[in-house]
Scaffold this motif. Structure first.
Motif, mmCIF file in Angstrom:
data_model
loop_
_atom_site.group_PDB
_atom_site.id
_atom_site.type_symbol
_atom_site.label_atom_id
_atom_site.label_comp_id
_atom_site.label_asym_id
_atom_site.label_seq_id
_atom_site.Cartn_x
_atom_site.Cartn_y
_atom_site.Cartn_z
ATOM 1 N N LEU A 394 -28.638 28.499 -30.349
ATOM 2 C CA LEU A 394 -28.133 29.841 -30.041
ATOM 3 C C LEU A 394 -29.227 30.829 -29.668
ATOM 4 C CD1 LEU A 394 -25.405 30.175 -32.819
ATOM 5 C CD2 LEU A 394 -25.038 29.748 -30.380
ATOM 6 N N THR A 395 -30.480 30.542 -30.052
ATOM 7 C CA THR A 395 -31.558 31.505 -29.787
ATOM 8 C C THR A 395 -31.677 31.825 -28.301
ATOM 9 O OG1 THR A 395 -32.835 30.916 -31.756
ATOM 10 C CG2 THR A 395 -34.053 31.894 -29.931
ATOM 11 N N ALA A 396 -31.662 30.790 -27.452
ATOM 12 C CA ALA A 396 -31.774 31.032 -26.008
ATOM 13 C C ALA A 396 -30.592 31.838 -25.491
ATOM 14 C CB ALA A 396 -31.866 29.703 -25.262
ATOM 15 N N ILE A 397 -29.405 31.627 -26.053
ATOM 16 C CA ILE A 397 -28.212 32.364 -25.614
ATOM 17 C C ILE A 397 -28.288 33.813 -26.071
ATOM 18 C CG2 ILE A 397 -25.700 32.514 -25.873
ATOM 19 C CD1 ILE A 397 -25.709 29.417 -26.007
ATOM 20 N N LYS A 399 -30.996 35.489 -26.593
ATOM 21 C CA LYS A 399 -32.022 36.163 -25.800
ATOM 22 C C LYS A 399 -31.569 36.382 -24.357
ATOM 23 C CE LYS A 399 -35.949 37.067 -23.517
ATOM 24 N NZ LYS A 399 -36.064 37.302 -22.060
ATOM 25 N N ALA A 400 -31.139 35.318 -23.681
ATOM 26 C CA ALA A 400 -30.898 35.413 -22.241
ATOM 27 C C ALA A 400 -29.517 35.969 -21.892
ATOM 28 C CB ALA A 400 -31.096 34.045 -21.595
ATOM 29 N N PHE A 401 -28.468 35.429 -22.498
ATOM 30 C CA PHE A 401 -27.121 35.883 -22.158
ATOM 31 C C PHE A 401 -26.929 37.345 -22.543
ATOM 32 C CE2 PHE A 401 -22.390 35.853 -22.953
ATOM 33 C CZ PHE A 401 -22.015 35.610 -21.650
ATOM 34 N N MET A 402 -27.389 37.718 -23.714
ATOM 35 C CA MET A 402 -27.175 39.093 -24.161
ATOM 36 C C MET A 402 -28.024 40.087 -23.390
ATOM 37 S SD MET A 402 -26.521 38.415 -28.238
ATOM 38 C CE MET A 402 -26.753 40.126 -28.713
ATOM 39 N N THR A 403 -29.213 39.690 -22.943
ATOM 40 C CA THR A 403 -30.022 40.619 -22.147
ATOM 41 C C THR A 403 -29.498 40.727 -20.718
ATOM 42 O OG1 THR A 403 -31.655 38.878 -21.631
ATOM 43 C CG2 THR A 403 -32.085 40.262 -23.546
ATOM 44 N N ASP A 404 -29.002 39.616 -20.172
ATOM 45 C CA ASP A 404 -28.320 39.712 -18.871
ATOM 46 C C ASP A 404 -27.125 40.658 -18.968
ATOM 47 O OD1 ASP A 404 -29.980 37.966 -17.539
ATOM 48 O OD2 ASP A 404 -28.624 36.261 -17.610
ATOM 49 N N ASN A 405 -26.365 40.503 -20.028
ATOM 50 C CA ASN A 405 -25.181 41.345 -20.211
ATOM 51 C C ASN A 405 -25.559 42.816 -20.364
ATOM 52 O OD1 ASN A 405 -23.651 39.028 -20.146
ATOM 53 N ND2 ASN A 405 -23.347 38.916 -22.353
ATOM 54 N N ALA A 406 -26.663 43.080 -21.046
ATOM 55 C CA ALA A 406 -27.100 44.466 -21.227
ATOM 56 C C ALA A 406 -27.490 45.094 -19.897
ATOM 57 C CB ALA A 406 -28.267 44.531 -22.207
ATOM 58 N N TRP A 407 -28.115 44.311 -19.034
ATOM 59 C CA TRP A 407 -28.468 44.822 -17.711
ATOM 60 C C TRP A 407 -27.202 45.160 -16.918
ATOM 61 C CZ3 TRP A 407 -31.810 47.118 -14.839
ATOM 62 C CH2 TRP A 407 -31.809 46.992 -13.455
ATOM 63 N N ILE A 408 -26.218 44.264 -16.988
ATOM 64 C CA ILE A 408 -24.937 44.514 -16.319
ATOM 65 C C ILE A 408 -24.262 45.753 -16.915
ATOM 66 C CG2 ILE A 408 -22.590 43.617 -15.995
ATOM 67 C CD1 ILE A 408 -23.904 40.767 -16.042
ATOM 68 N N THR A 444 -39.065 34.568 -19.929
ATOM 69 C CA THR A 444 -38.044 35.066 -19.011
ATOM 70 C C THR A 444 -36.722 34.330 -19.245
ATOM 71 O OG1 THR A 444 -38.498 33.432 -17.291
ATOM 72 C CG2 THR A 444 -39.821 35.466 -17.266
ATOM 73 N N ASN A 445 -35.668 34.905 -18.746
ATOM 74 C CA ASN A 445 -34.368 34.271 -18.957
ATOM 75 C C ASN A 445 -34.250 32.920 -18.251
ATOM 76 O OD1 ASN A 445 -33.772 36.401 -20.548
ATOM 77 N ND2 ASN A 445 -32.111 37.212 -19.298
ATOM 78 N N THR A 446 -35.031 32.719 -17.203
ATOM 79 C CA THR A 446 -35.076 31.395 -16.595
ATOM 80 C C THR A 446 -35.723 30.392 -17.556
ATOM 81 O OG1 THR A 446 -35.187 32.273 -14.350
ATOM 82 C CG2 THR A 446 -35.974 30.030 -14.674
ATOM 83 N N VAL A 447 -36.789 30.814 -18.225
ATOM 84 C CA VAL A 447 -37.441 29.946 -19.206
ATOM 85 C C VAL A 447 -36.477 29.619 -20.350
ATOM 86 C CG1 VAL A 447 -39.283 29.855 -20.941
ATOM 87 C CG2 VAL A 447 -39.777 30.673 -18.631
ATOM 88 N N GLN A 448 -35.727 30.616 -20.793
ATOM 89 C CA GLN A 448 -34.744 30.363 -21.849
ATOM 90 C C GLN A 448 -33.690 29.361 -21.386
ATOM 91 O OE1 GLN A 448 -35.448 31.739 -24.790
ATOM 92 N NE2 GLN A 448 -37.127 32.807 -23.777
ATOM 93 N N SER A 449 -33.297 29.483 -20.126
ATOM 94 C CA SER A 449 -32.282 28.576 -19.579
ATOM 95 C C SER A 449 -32.810 27.147 -19.496
ATOM 96 C CB SER A 449 -31.850 29.062 -18.193
ATOM 97 O OG SER A 449 -31.332 30.371 -18.255
ATOM 98 N N ASP A 523 -27.384 29.081 -14.403
ATOM 99 C CA ASP A 523 -25.918 29.102 -14.392
ATOM 100 C C ASP A 523 -25.361 28.427 -15.647
ATOM 101 O OD1 ASP A 523 -25.876 30.349 -11.890
ATOM 102 O OD2 ASP A 523 -25.911 28.446 -10.827
ATOM 103 N N TYR A 524 -25.988 27.332 -16.050
ATOM 104 C CA TYR A 524 -25.522 26.582 -17.221
ATOM 105 C C TYR A 524 -25.608 27.442 -18.479
ATOM 106 C CZ TYR A 524 -25.185 22.920 -20.759
ATOM 107 O OH TYR A 524 -24.812 22.159 -21.843
ATOM 108 N N LEU A 525 -26.709 28.159 -18.642
ATOM 109 C CA LEU A 525 -26.830 29.001 -19.838
ATOM 110 C C LEU A 525 -25.741 30.061 -19.858
ATOM 111 C CD1 LEU A 525 -29.859 30.374 -21.714
ATOM 112 C CD2 LEU A 525 -28.107 31.989 -20.972
ATOM 113 N N ARG A 526 -25.462 30.628 -18.711
ATOM 114 C CA ARG A 526 -24.444 31.679 -18.682
ATOM 115 C C ARG A 526 -23.058 31.107 -19.014
ATOM 116 N NH1 ARG A 526 -24.599 36.741 -18.393
ATOM 117 N NH2 ARG A 526 -22.745 37.869 -17.756
ATOM 118 N N VAL A 527 -22.774 29.892 -18.566
ATOM 119 C CA VAL A 527 -21.511 29.239 -18.921
ATOM 120 C C VAL A 527 -21.458 29.031 -20.436
ATOM 121 C CG1 VAL A 527 -20.156 27.119 -18.711
ATOM 122 C CG2 VAL A 527 -21.197 28.129 -16.682
#
Length: 595
Positions: A394-397, A399-408, A444-449, A523-527
């Motif tokens: 869950l750590t990568a999610i 970090k990356a999913f929640m920060t992507d969502n915050a930007w949106i 970066t979120n790519t690294v997390q993915s 894309d996979y991480l976001r799914v």
């Protein structure tokens, strides 16, 4: 800026969805915890965040940090030091720390609540104490007895703060290329020389000393990441008895001019034969530093959650007050020359997007914190291992999913303001600027993915993913016969099946061409992020359905938001799955010369 701590929603997730009290009471060190204690702590934390930290957010952004190039000292914005003194006086740094070092020994869960509200109030200020927790955890796990007894009480009390010094001008994520050198000394210490950049809170006037955790190479170290060691390098040297000595050879030579988080000093640090002590084993510093890095990644997700919540609150207040045009279905405020913009469907879509991402993120963050409490405090070895695997997944999610969502979300909230949102006086544009860094630093979120798909999923043949999938499947089985839950359970089950098939397909492709992992990972991480959020939104909807008869509008709003999430946000996964499956050829076929 106006910020109201979301105490009701925090309590809802903790007590009504996760039943945290029962879980915590099963852990010996938290056997005495109760809901009243939890509620009292978060209420006081909310008062500090809203009353002390929040009023300094805009002014800190406008003033920024100032470096005295002669002394290498950094002055933080007006009021930051005094706010930190109040923070220490209130005992907040010690909240979840070990009583053996002066901590209060309360659950990590409460620290998560505290930091969500602090980040909502003032992310830049919160980074000064926030990084100290990672340093504390790293030294707790890998420090010598002297290091623990010397540094942990000071970090616990907040008398000193900590940093993590990884990045160098020529290497960010690829730490195997770092050049900072550590020379052994006859007294067992090391002289460390090199340069570090992008060091958050690397120099400031808030505390009397700063505990830098620095990655460097020993003279005989093997090349690459296997030759990295970790050292404690304090701003002021620390004597054997723990007293502060002379200034150490680590200096701030520049403060980065950044897009956002202006109130935090992001420093270039030069080390000139700085005195340090080894943490853990030689050449195994990266493993030790990962304790701090993973803590920081969860912390960055918390920063994103905080910004999402405050931007949402500000945009809602504006949308209810600002009048523009008439509703398409006829006037809603006939006594006014126009209707409040909250009547317009797309404005509502933007607001509900931010709300759904804030409330979904809160559930995930609190669930992860509860897993950490169980991992740390359980007497059951199997339970600890199970929780550790879930946290790793869950750590990568977080970090990356929640920060992507915050930007949106912050961008949407600025859009609600229209032209006024682009003007600094509105205050909302700061949240967009501050949110952007969270997608970049701590990997970066790519690294997390890549970490999620390559290491956490394919790397162990889906073991960790299957553990979370089992939790989802058990919930679906329990609620599958509940007619009222079908609108939530059915899309959750459908996405779960699709994630299983997508994972298998990507794993087969990766065996033939590893670029397939890089092409699909983001894309996979976001799914997967949506799978996690859909699970928590279904759980929250279940509670809201059961309690909507109470007449409490809180549950009505929760159900509306859940339905919005499943109707308008979750369908994004269809396009993401399609692009994840499309392969690497469209990305890699073009010759570099054609770019």
């Amino acid at each position: 800026m106006s910020y109201t701590p979301p105490l009701r929603d925090l309590q809802f997730v903790m007590h009504e969805v996760l039943d945290v009290t029962s879980t915590l009471q099963q852990l010996p060190r938290h056997a005495e915890i109760d809901a009243d204690t939890i509620n009292a702590v978060i209420e006081e934390a909310g008062k500090f965040a809203a009353g002390v930290a929040a009023p300094l957010n805009a002014s800190g952004d406008a003033e920024g940090c100032t470096l005295d190039t002669a002394t290498h000292e950094v002055r933080t914005p007006k009021g930051f030091k005094q706010a930190y003194e109040q923070y220490v006086e209130g005992g907040w740094p010690s909240l979840s720390c070990d009583p053996a070092f002066g901590g209060q020994g309360l659950p990590v869960l409460l620290n998560q609540c505290l930091y969500e509200m602090l980040n909502s109030a003032n992310q830049a200020w919160t980074m000064y104490p926030g990084l100290s927790h990672g340093a504390y955890e790293c030294l707790s796990a890998h420090g010598t007895e002297w290091q623990k007894n010397t540094y942990l009480p000071k970090l616990t009390s907040g008398e000193w703060t900590g940093t993590m010094c990884l990045t160098e001008p020529h290497c960010g994520t690829d730490l195997g290329m770092l050049r900072t050198k550590a020379e052994p000394q006859p007294d067992g210490t090391y002289k460390i020389t090199g340069q570090k950049i992008f060091i958050s809170a690397g120099e400031h006037d808030i505390t009397s000393n700063i505990v830098h955790l620095v990655l460097a190479r020993l003279p005989d170290a093997p090349a690459g990441s296997k030759g990295i060691s970790l050292f404690v390098v304090p701003k002021y040297k620390v004597a054997a008895d723990g007293s502060i000595g002379e200034r150490n050879g680590i200096f701030c030579t520049a403060v980065e001019h950044k897009m956002g988080i202006h109130g935090n000093a992001t420093c270039q640090l030069t080390l000139e034969a700085a005195s340090g002590t080894l943490v853990g084993e030689p050449n195994r510093g990266l493993q030790a530093m990962f304790v701090m890095m993973n803590a920081a990644r969860l912390g960055v997700g918390c920063q994103a959650l905080g910004l999402t919540e405050t931007a949402y609150q500000m945009a809602v207040a504006y949308a209810k007050d600002r009048i523009q045009m008439r509703s398409l279905t006829g006037p809603k405020a006939p006594d006014k020359p126009a209707d409040p913009i909250i009547v317009h469907p797309d404005v509502r879509k933007m607001l509900l997007t931010a709300r759904a991402y804030a409330e979904g993120g809160r559930a995930l963050a609190l669930y992860t914190a509860l897993l950490l409490d169980r991992e740390i405090a359980s007497d059951d070895e199997d339970e600890r291992a199970e929780c550790a695997d879930l946290v790793a997944l869950l750590t990568a999610i977080v970090k990356a999913f929640m920060t992507d969502n915050a930007w949106i979300a912050t961008s949407h909230c600025m859009q609600v303001y229209g032209g006024h949102g682009y003007i600094r006086d509105s205050g909302i544009e700061q949240f967009v600027r501050d949110a952007r860094i969270n997608m970049i630093y701590e990997g970066t979120n790519t690294v997390q993915s890549l970490d999620l798909l390559g290491r956490k999923v394919l790397g162990d043949n889906g073991k960790k993913l299957k553990k979370f999938g089992k939790i989802v499947a058990e919930f679906i089985e329990e609620e599958g016969v509940n007619e009222a839950m079908q609108e939530f359970v059915n899309p959750l089950a459908d996405l779960g099946d699709k994630v299983t098939k997508l994972t298998t397909e990507l794993g087969m492709k990766a065996m033939r061409n590893t670029d397939e992992v890089g092409a699909a990972a983001v894309d996979y991480l976001r799914v997967c992020g949506h799978l996690v959020f859909a699970y928590f939104w279904a759980r929250m909807a279940k509670v809201a359905l059961e309690k909507q008869g109470s007449g409490d509008p809180f549950y009505t709003a929760k159900l509306h938001t859940a339905r919005f999430y499943f109707a308008k946000l979750l369908p994004e996964t269809a396009a993401l799955i399609r692009t994840a499956r499309s392969g690497s050829d469209a990305l890699m076929a073009m010759d570099e010369s054609l770019f």
